[in-house]
Write a protein that holds these residues in place. Structure first.
Motif, short mmCIF file in Angstrom:
data_model
loop_
_atom_site.label_atom_id
_atom_site.label_comp_id
_atom_site.label_asym_id
_atom_site.label_seq_id
_atom_site.Cartn_x
_atom_site.Cartn_y
_atom_site.Cartn_z
N PRO A 529 0.84 -1.21 0.00
CA PRO A 529 0.00 0.00 0.00
C PRO A 529 0.87 1.26 0.00
CG PRO A 529 -0.72 -1.57 1.69
CD PRO A 529 0.62 -2.04 1.19
N ASN A 530 0.36 2.26 -0.68
CA ASN A 530 1.01 3.56 -0.70
C ASN A 530 -0.05 4.63 -0.53
OD1 ASN A 530 2.95 5.54 -0.92
ND2 ASN A 530 3.16 5.39 -3.14
N ASP A 531 -0.82 4.49 0.55
CA ASP A 531 -1.93 5.39 0.82
C ASP A 531 -1.86 5.84 2.27
OD1 ASP A 531 -4.68 6.39 -0.26
OD2 ASP A 531 -5.13 5.57 1.71
N VAL A 532 -2.40 7.04 2.53
CA VAL A 532 -2.29 7.60 3.87
C VAL A 532 -3.14 6.82 4.87
CG1 VAL A 532 -4.19 9.22 3.52
CG2 VAL A 532 -2.40 9.77 5.16
N TYR A 533 -4.21 6.14 4.40
CA TYR A 533 -5.09 5.41 5.30
C TYR A 533 -4.57 4.00 5.61
CZ TYR A 533 -8.81 8.85 5.39
OH TYR A 533 -9.54 9.98 5.61
N VAL A 534 -3.63 3.53 4.83
CA VAL A 534 -3.12 2.17 5.00
C VAL A 534 -1.64 2.27 5.36
CG1 VAL A 534 -2.89 -0.10 3.95
CG2 VAL A 534 -4.75 1.40 3.25
N CYS A 535 -1.25 1.60 6.42
CA CYS A 535 0.13 1.70 6.88
C CYS A 535 1.06 1.01 5.89
CB CYS A 535 0.28 1.09 8.27
SG CYS A 535 -0.01 -0.69 8.33
N TYR A 536 2.34 1.38 5.96
CA TYR A 536 3.36 0.86 5.06
C TYR A 536 3.64 -0.59 5.42
CZ TYR A 536 7.88 0.47 2.70
OH TYR A 536 8.92 0.06 1.91
N SER A 537 3.17 -1.50 4.59
CA SER A 537 3.32 -2.94 4.86
C SER A 537 3.22 -3.67 3.53
CB SER A 537 2.24 -3.44 5.83
OG SER A 537 0.95 -3.18 5.30
N ILE A 538 3.45 -4.96 3.57
CA ILE A 538 3.33 -5.81 2.38
C ILE A 538 2.22 -6.83 2.63
CG2 ILE A 538 5.23 -7.29 3.20
CD1 ILE A 538 5.80 -7.93 0.25
N LEU A 539 1.27 -6.91 1.70
CA LEU A 539 0.16 -7.86 1.77
C LEU A 539 0.46 -9.02 0.83
CD1 LEU A 539 -2.85 -5.36 1.65
CD2 LEU A 539 -1.67 -6.25 3.65
N ILE A 540 0.40 -10.24 1.34
CA ILE A 540 0.77 -11.43 0.59
C ILE A 540 -0.44 -12.37 0.56
CG2 ILE A 540 2.37 -13.37 0.44
CD1 ILE A 540 4.34 -11.71 2.11
N LEU A 541 -0.79 -12.84 -0.63
CA LEU A 541 -1.93 -13.74 -0.82
C LEU A 541 -1.42 -15.06 -1.40
CD1 LEU A 541 -5.05 -14.04 -0.71
CD2 LEU A 541 -5.09 -13.26 -3.09
N THR A 542 -1.80 -16.17 -0.77
CA THR A 542 -1.38 -17.49 -1.24
C THR A 542 -2.46 -18.13 -2.10
OG1 THR A 542 -2.24 -18.57 0.75
CG2 THR A 542 0.04 -17.79 0.82
N SER A 543 -2.15 -19.29 -2.66
CA SER A 543 -3.07 -19.95 -3.59
C SER A 543 -4.35 -20.43 -2.91
CB SER A 543 -2.37 -21.14 -4.25
OG SER A 543 -1.95 -22.07 -3.26
N VAL A 544 -4.31 -20.67 -1.61
CA VAL A 544 -5.52 -21.08 -0.88
C VAL A 544 -6.25 -19.89 -0.31
CG1 VAL A 544 -4.60 -23.36 -0.34
CG2 VAL A 544 -4.16 -21.46 1.21
N PHE A 545 -5.92 -18.69 -0.79
CA PHE A 545 -6.58 -17.44 -0.42
C PHE A 545 -6.43 -17.15 1.07
CE2 PHE A 545 -7.95 -17.45 -4.62
CZ PHE A 545 -8.54 -16.24 -4.92
N ARG A 546 -5.22 -17.32 1.56
CA ARG A 546 -4.88 -16.86 2.91
C ARG A 546 -4.05 -15.59 2.79
NH1 ARG A 546 -3.88 -22.52 4.27
NH2 ARG A 546 -5.58 -23.30 5.56
N ILE A 547 -4.45 -14.56 3.50
CA ILE A 547 -3.78 -13.27 3.43
C ILE A 547 -2.82 -13.13 4.61
CG2 ILE A 547 -5.61 -12.07 4.69
CD1 ILE A 547 -3.57 -10.64 1.74
N THR A 548 -1.65 -12.60 4.34
CA THR A 548 -0.64 -12.37 5.37
C THR A 548 -0.09 -10.97 5.19
OG1 THR A 548 -0.05 -14.72 5.32
CG2 THR A 548 1.47 -13.23 6.44
#
Length: 831
Positions: A529-548
């Motif tokens: 994310p590069n938005d003021v409402y979302v903190c600076y982090s990395i969102l990772i999605l796997t093939s079984v649709f688990r978000i990390t």
């Protein structure tokens, strides 16, 4: 009582956990008629054959490029099968809704399994790609959707060339230039301008020449299959006008110059490119060499090309001036086509990973950082977890097809290092000798993808079938920038810097391989994310649709050191104490010579040689003892110094403890909460921090509303459409008889008025039929004929009445059920 989401506003892993947007779609297995389970979406030896299938009609593919998640400001877009889901992360963070939900975008033209998502630079267009099809979804702010099919003649069926990669050109006018790359037998990049024509490409770039019908190429098929492409970078050179392509064998090709048919280029770049070519021509005029004539012709072509771009600048645009984007088109002053340059020479040859037979190349990216933009970095990933880092020391220049260019030297990339992500060693360490080769076959379904960091220019992320790694080039780029600023014409400073550089810092972020089950959940998407409402982090999605989610660190601010002496100076200094070398085990005692002079006889005789030997040994022993005494003395002095420093540190710690207690007493006295300790104050600070964060979010929202209080064109049209629909349904006034609401009420009243009489007629007819059946044996011929005639008359009246009701319902656009007469007929037929 505040919710947990509001307490941990920056913990996106907890906020997004269990979000319904990450539920596996029921139509995920297109054409199979089955709902996929998590086991079928994992990468294992059982599902490997599915991942190697080349048709999406047989199920979901685990191999190949996957980017099934995108961020539009604070809106998260996720592709699940043929669905496009969207949810607002900003509302989740502000706690506006305690119920987690999402919306499904209505895109009827997207009827294929989605493999890639790409958002254009202005965030209004979303490119959606499957295995063979491409579509573009228009995303206005009002929510009104429009879907455009892209190149149906070229990407419409499974018989067309598969799609390797889609990417928006950053210099396309209005951000509407989409580049689509084919793989397999048609290695081309097609450029589509969505705002002009979404069916026919504006330009076509071919990186692999077509095979001639009567010729034979002794080539590996992997050398003719392109897997990825990227755009170059630079400030005052041909980098931004260069396209690099990567083949499956690892060969790199380039085409320069290339610019979109409808481009928007900064005026400062055009002026800088003009100065760059003028400087090269001036330098060439100072020397005479055999290559001067060929270079002079090339520079003349480049000069004509840039002069045509200069003519497209608005009048009054001078240099230096404030840079602005100017609409431009590719010049036609040069009739020849841009030359395909390559394959690049890699010097020295990249090394092969131990235990690997060499995997296919999957992704290429071009990096530049600050002042080193004149020296770019090319990163190439491979299936076996190898990442090659090349230095673009001799940047590609614009060249055109001609007879003189057929004998030009191939371009070169300097191989800086080869990075091993450790995938082979991980699979080998988890398997026995019998199953080692079986697990290594999982690398065939591995397709690493590179993701650039939007904030850190020197960081790039690699996500693949076994996790995510971060590659940090900060130290390398800083050292290169220092060497390039040095006034060294021979390049000695740059060579010395490269020899002393520590290399790229590799940091593993996520490992999705299961040690017990010996399977993995491939990463199918990652975004930052590069938005003021979302903190600076990395969102990772796997093939079984688990978000990390993992938080990332912002660039540190350069803080100036405080002037003056330090608060505490240690007696031991800053250098660590090194014990004397004489105390080491190897040098504890002197070595005595084994060559003691001996006489041939067995009797010992005291000779001058014997006395001389004994004197030498005694001298060596005395010297060693003296050295031991000196070393012992130095260690004793160090011990005394450490004891003194230990006492000083105890006194200083005591002073600090007393100062802390004094501060605690003062804080308790000021706040009037002597009974509370540190924990109470920490809790108050946390509560106050929550209040301040909430106020900051509300203030920011108010500022955004003040900054853009007027509605956009799309929002205005949307609200006008809502008003028209409201007037049509509810009516212009209270007594509007033409409204759908009034017409529905009238039809309902008529229906309620007619139904009792119809029900009475039906009941009367039922009684008549019953009486007729009971007395049918007693009736004569004349009576039966009269009753039949009356029955036909009543039946005709009922049919006419039913027809009038049906006509009235059709005029009022209301659907009714079957009439009673038709229901009776169906009952009689069923009996």
């Amino acid at each position: 009582m505040e919710t947990d989401d509001h307490i941990n506003q920056d913990d996106w892993a907890a906020i997004l956990e269990g979000h319904p947007i990450f539920n596996i779609s029921k139509n995920y297995a297109s054409g199979s008629g089955k709902h996929l389970t998590e086991q079928s979406l994992e990468l294992s030896t059982n599902t490997l054959h599915k991942s190697q299938d080349t048709s999406l009609e047989h199920g979901y593919l685990l191999s190949g490029r996957r980017q099934m998640m995108a961020l539009k400001d604070a809106d998260l877009i996720v592709a699940a099968g043929t669905e496009l889901r969207i949810t607002c992360l900003g509302d989740t963070k502000l706690g506006r809704s305690t119920r987690k939900s999402y919306k499904v975008l209505h895109v009827p033209n997207v009827d294929f399994e989605i493999c890639q998502l790409a958002l254009n630079p202005n965030g209004k267009l979303l490119a959606v790609a499957g295995a063979y099809q491409v579509a573009v979804v228009v995303l206005p702010r009002a929510g009104l959707l429009e879907t455009l099919q892209v190149g149906q003649f070229y990407h419409g069926t499974i018989s067309s060339a598969p799609i390797a990669k889609i990417e928006w050109h950053p210099w396309g006018e209005a951000g509407s230039t989409l580049m689509v790359m084919h793989c397999r037998w048609k290695t081309q990049v097609r450029e589509y301008d969505i705002s002009v024509d979404s069916e026919e490409p504006q330009q076509v770039l071919s990186f692999i020449p077509d095979k001639k019908s009567r010729s034979y190429f002794a080539q590996d098929p992997a050398e003719r299959e392109v897997t990825s492409f990227t755009l170059g970078k630079g400030r005052a050179d041909w980098g931004p006008l260069t396209v690099y392509a990567l083949t499956r064998s690892g060969d790199i090709y380039a085409i320069c110059p290339y610019m979109p048919r409808n481009a928007s280029i900064p005026s400062s770049y055009i002026h800088a490119l003009e100065c760059f070519i003028a400087a090269k021509q001036e330098f060439l005029s100072q020397g005479i060499s055999p290559e001067s004539s060929a270079l002079s012709t090339l520079y003349d072509y480049q000069r004509k090309y840039v002069s045509a771009l200069i003519k497209q600048l608005p009048q009054g645009t001078v240099f230096p001036a404030v840079s602005r984007s100017v609409p431009m088109h590719p010049p036609h002053t040069i009739k020849s086509q841009p030359l395909r340059q390559g394959p690049f020479l890699l010097q020295p040859s990249p090394r092969t990973l131990e235990g690997s037979e060499g995997g296919d190349a999957t992704e290429i990216a071009y990096l530049a950082f600050g002042e080193t933009e004149r020296l770019g970095i090319v990163v190439v990933t491979f299936q076996d977890g190898k990442v090659d880092v090349y230095l673009d020391v001799e940047k590609v220049e614009a060249r055109w097809e001609s007879k003189q260019e057929r004998s030009y030297e191939l371009p070169m990339l300097a191989v800086y290092e080869t990075i091993d992500l450790g995938l082979i060693s991980m699979l080998k360490s988890l398997s026995s000798s019998s199953s080692a080769d079986t697990l290594l076959e999982l690398l065939q379904a591995n397709h690493p993808v590179l993701l650039a960091d939007p904030i850190h220019d020197d960081t790039i992320y690699v996500y693949h079938a076994f996790g995510v790694h971060a590659l940090e080039f900060g130290d390398l780029l800083q050292s290169l920038a220092t060497a390039l600023r040095a006034d060294d014409e021979e390049g000695a400073a740059l060579t010395k810097t490269l020899e002393k550089s520590t290399g790229t810092h590799v940091a593993p972020i996520l490992n999705t391989f299961s040690f017990q089950r010996q399977c993995s959940n491939p990463v199918i998407a990652a975004c930052i994310p590069n938005d003021v409402y979302v903190c600076y982090s990395i969102l990772i999605l796997t093939s079984v649709f688990r978000i990390t989610s993992f938080p990332l660190n912002l660039p540190p601010d350069d803080l100036a050191p405080v002037d003056g002496p330090p608060a505490y100076i240690s007696l031991l200094g800053t250098d660590p104490f090194i014990p004397p070398a004489i105390f080491s085990r190897a040098a504890s005692f002197p070595r005595f010579s084994s060559g003691t002079p001996m006489t041939p006889s067995r009797e010992f005789m005291l000779t001058p040689d014997t006395l001389r030997f004994l004197g030498m040994q005694v001298t060596a022993m005395t010297t060693h003892i003296h050295s031991m005494v000196l070393a012992y003395t130095s260690v004793e002095d160090r011990l005394e110094l450490q004891k003194t420093e230990y006492g000083r540190m105890q006194k200083k710690c005591g002073e600090l403890l007393r100062l802390i207690e004094l501060l605690k007493e003062k804080m308790r006295a000021v706040q009037g909460v002597r009974e509370e300790g540190v924990e109470g104050r920490v809790d108050r600070v946390k509560e106050r921090h929550k209040e301040l964060m909430g106020r900051a979010d509300r203030t920011l929202q108010a500022l955004m509303m003040d900054a853009s209080p007027e509605l956009s064109e799309g929002e205005t049209k949307w609200f006008e459409e809502l008003a028209r629909m409201k007037a049509e349904i509810v009516g212009m006034g209270r007594y509007d008889e033409a409204s759908l609401k009034a017409r529905t009420s009238l039809l309902k009243r008529e229906y309620e008025r007619i139904m009792p009489s119809l029900e009475g007629a039906v009941a009367k007819e039922e009684r008549r039929r019953k009486l007729l059946s009971d007395s049918s044996q007693a009736l004569g011929v004349s009576q039966a004929f009269e009753l039949g005639e009356r029955s036909n008359i009543e039946k005709t009246k009922i049919a006419e009445l039913e027809q009038d009701i049906l006509q009235m319902a059709s005029r009022m656009e209301i659907s009714l059920g079957r009439p009673p007469s038709q229901r009776d007929r169906s009952e009689e037929s069923s009996q």
